[in-house]
Design a protein around this motif. Structure first.
Motif, short mmCIF file in Angstrom:
data_model
loop_
_atom_site.label_atom_id
_atom_site.label_comp_id
_atom_site.label_asym_id
_atom_site.label_seq_id
_atom_site.Cartn_x
_atom_site.Cartn_y
_atom_site.Cartn_z
N TRP A 1 12.97 -2.61 14.86
CA TRP A 1 12.69 -1.51 13.95
C TRP A 1 13.37 -1.71 12.60
CZ3 TRP A 1 8.69 1.24 14.69
CH2 TRP A 1 8.24 1.49 15.99
N ARG A 2 14.49 -2.42 12.56
CA ARG A 2 15.10 -2.73 11.27
C ARG A 2 14.20 -3.66 10.46
NH1 ARG A 2 21.11 -5.40 10.25
NH2 ARG A 2 21.07 -5.22 7.95
N THR A 3 13.57 -4.60 11.13
CA THR A 3 12.62 -5.48 10.46
C THR A 3 11.43 -4.68 9.95
OG1 THR A 3 13.26 -7.30 11.90
CG2 THR A 3 11.17 -7.52 10.74
N ARG A 4 10.97 -3.74 10.78
CA ARG A 4 9.84 -2.91 10.37
C ARG A 4 10.18 -2.06 9.14
NH1 ARG A 4 7.10 -5.82 12.75
NH2 ARG A 4 5.55 -5.43 14.38
N MET A 5 11.36 -1.46 9.12
CA MET A 5 11.71 -0.52 8.06
C MET A 5 12.12 -1.21 6.76
SD MET A 5 10.98 2.30 9.49
CE MET A 5 11.59 3.38 8.20
N GLN A 6 12.83 -2.32 6.85
CA GLN A 6 13.40 -2.94 5.65
C GLN A 6 12.60 -4.14 5.13
OE1 GLN A 6 17.55 -3.84 6.25
NE2 GLN A 6 18.08 -1.71 6.76
N ILE A 7 11.73 -4.68 5.95
CA ILE A 7 10.96 -5.86 5.51
C ILE A 7 9.47 -5.58 5.52
CG2 ILE A 7 10.41 -8.27 6.03
CD1 ILE A 7 13.21 -8.58 7.17
N VAL A 8 8.96 -5.11 6.67
CA VAL A 8 7.53 -4.91 6.80
C VAL A 8 7.05 -3.74 5.96
CG1 VAL A 8 5.69 -4.36 8.43
CG2 VAL A 8 7.50 -5.96 9.08
N LEU A 9 7.79 -2.64 6.00
CA LEU A 9 7.36 -1.44 5.28
C LEU A 9 7.23 -1.67 3.77
CD1 LEU A 9 6.53 1.45 5.81
CD2 LEU A 9 8.90 2.16 5.49
N PRO A 10 8.19 -2.34 3.10
CA PRO A 10 7.97 -2.63 1.67
C PRO A 10 6.75 -3.50 1.41
CG PRO A 10 10.29 -2.85 2.22
CD PRO A 10 9.56 -2.69 3.52
N LEU A 11 6.47 -4.43 2.31
CA LEU A 11 5.29 -5.28 2.13
C LEU A 11 3.99 -4.49 2.33
CD1 LEU A 11 6.45 -8.53 3.97
CD2 LEU A 11 6.31 -8.13 1.50
N LEU A 12 4.06 -3.41 3.10
CA LEU A 12 2.89 -2.57 3.34
C LEU A 12 2.70 -1.49 2.28
CD1 LEU A 12 2.70 -1.79 7.18
CD2 LEU A 12 1.05 -3.05 5.80
N ARG A 13 3.58 -1.45 1.29
CA ARG A 13 3.53 -0.35 0.32
C ARG A 13 2.19 -0.25 -0.41
NH1 ARG A 13 8.59 -0.36 -3.35
NH2 ARG A 13 9.49 -0.06 -1.26
N PRO A 14 1.56 -1.35 -0.86
CA PRO A 14 0.24 -1.21 -1.50
C PRO A 14 -0.81 -0.62 -0.56
CG PRO A 14 1.20 -3.35 -2.01
CD PRO A 14 2.05 -2.74 -0.95
N THR A 15 -0.81 -1.07 0.69
CA THR A 15 -1.77 -0.54 1.66
C THR A 15 -1.52 0.94 1.93
OG1 THR A 15 -1.90 -2.71 2.72
CG2 THR A 15 -2.71 -0.83 3.98
N MET A 16 -0.26 1.33 2.06
CA MET A 16 0.05 2.73 2.32
C MET A 16 -0.25 3.59 1.10
SD MET A 16 3.53 2.49 4.62
CE MET A 16 3.31 4.13 5.28
N TRP A 17 -0.11 3.03 -0.08
CA TRP A 17 -0.45 3.77 -1.29
C TRP A 17 -1.94 4.10 -1.32
CZ3 TRP A 17 0.64 6.70 -5.22
CH2 TRP A 17 -0.13 6.68 -6.38
N ILE A 18 -2.77 3.12 -1.04
CA ILE A 18 -4.21 3.35 -1.02
C ILE A 18 -4.59 4.30 0.11
CG2 ILE A 18 -6.45 2.23 -0.67
CD1 ILE A 18 -5.32 -0.22 -2.07
N LEU A 19 -3.96 4.12 1.28
CA LEU A 19 -4.23 5.01 2.41
C LEU A 19 -3.83 6.45 2.09
CD1 LEU A 19 -5.10 5.41 5.35
CD2 LEU A 19 -2.78 4.81 6.04
#
Length: 312
Positions: free
Chosen positions: A219-237
């Motif tokens: 979950w640390r990987t998800r929150m600190q690494i994966v989540l920032p990389l998903l920011r454009p996708t989450m913005w559009i979503l």
């Protein structure tokens, strides 16, 4: 004479006579020609009704002259609508639905996508169920939820069996908007989970493995690494979620029809009942235009994000 020599001779004769391929033939060879059917369908089923809606919003239209002459009144309808408290209450209810959908699609959607990012038979079964839920027509799923959430429905029957008090999910004015918003969030959650899952699978596994080697947990990987990389996708979503909230009508119509009273009157619901129940077409069109303008404000960042991604 070879084929090449014949073509050269033909081109030479055209050059000497000044003949060029006809403009008509060039037009039919242009790829834009193949877009004309889609453009005509779009103009017929989208652009024309939109123009009629705009014209109706600046006219005096009622049952007596719906098929007659529409008298132009300018912005009087907008002044009258914006001067009422109901339009602001409907806007607030629509914002409440948007907030619930954003929390569900972004937070729960990310958690569901993280869990379903692993491949396997169970994951495939769950994904199939989610696609089925997402593909259900709102009329069908809304009717099922109305059966479950009715005062004498299945959910209250389970609460009574457990010795718990009944809950007026749809008949309590202070609870109905949250109940319907929860149902709308339930119906849109599979879409957000699938979108975010696609974004997760697109992230290079080398980054995930490097984080694991450095000692980062799941979950640390998800929150600190994966989540920032998903920011454009989450913005559009997030933008798509707000657009969906401002056009949601089916579930409100099936579950509560805007009631009890006006407790679940969002902008689309108020526009519908004003036009087709109160037969005040011009006011209903004005509310629809106001809702459309709000949607357009959120659509601009979405279009810019898509264009930015295409350029990159």
């Amino acid at each position: 004479m070879s084929v090449l020599e014949r073509e050269r001779a033909t081109e030479g004769r055209r050059a000497s006579t000044g003949r060029r391929p006809s403009a008509r033939r060039s037009f039919f060879k242009n790829p834009i020609f193949f877009l004309l059917p889609a453009v005509l369908v779009l103009l017929a089923f989208a652009a024309y009704p939109l123009l009629v809606l705009l014209r109706m919003s600046v006219s005096d239209v009622g049952p007596s002259n719906i098929v007659g002459v529409w008298h132009f009144v300018g912005l009087d309808n907008f002044v009258a609508v914006l001067g009422t408290s109901e339009i602001w209450a409907s806007t607030l209810r629509t914002i409440v639905v948007s907030v619930v959908l954003l929390a569900s699609n972004l937070i729960l959607g990310f958690l569901a996508a993280s869990i379903l990012s692993t491949r396997g038979r169970v994951t495939n079964i769950v994904l199939g169920i989610m696609v089925f839920v997402w593909a259900l027509p709102p009329i069908v799923s809304g009717s099922v939820w109305k059966f479950l959430l009715d005062d004498s429905g299945a959910l209250n029957g389970i609460l009574g069996f457990l010795g718990l008090p009944h809950v007026n999910w749809l008949s309590n004015p202070s609870l109905a908007i949250w109940t319907v918003a929860g149902v709308v969030a339930w119906s849109s959650l599979p879409f957000s989970a699938l979108i975010l899952r696609g974004g997760l699978l697109a992230i290079s596994q080398d980054i995930i493995e490097a984080a694991a080697i450095d000692g980062a947990g799941y979950w640390r990987t998800r929150m600190q690494i994966v989540l920032p990389l998903l920011r454009p996708t989450m913005w559009i979503l997030g933008i798509l979620t707000v657009l969906y909230a401002f056009k949601s009508f089916d579930f409100f119509y099936v579950l509560t029809q805007g009631g009890p009273g006006t407790a679940t009157n969002t902008l689309p619901v108020q526009s519908y009942y004003t036009a087709f129940s109160n037969f005040d077409m011009s006011t209903g069109a004005t509310i629809a235009v106001i809702s459309m303008l709000i949607v357009a404000i959120f659509a601009v960042p979405y279009v810019r994000s898509i264009r930015k991604e295409n350029i990159e």
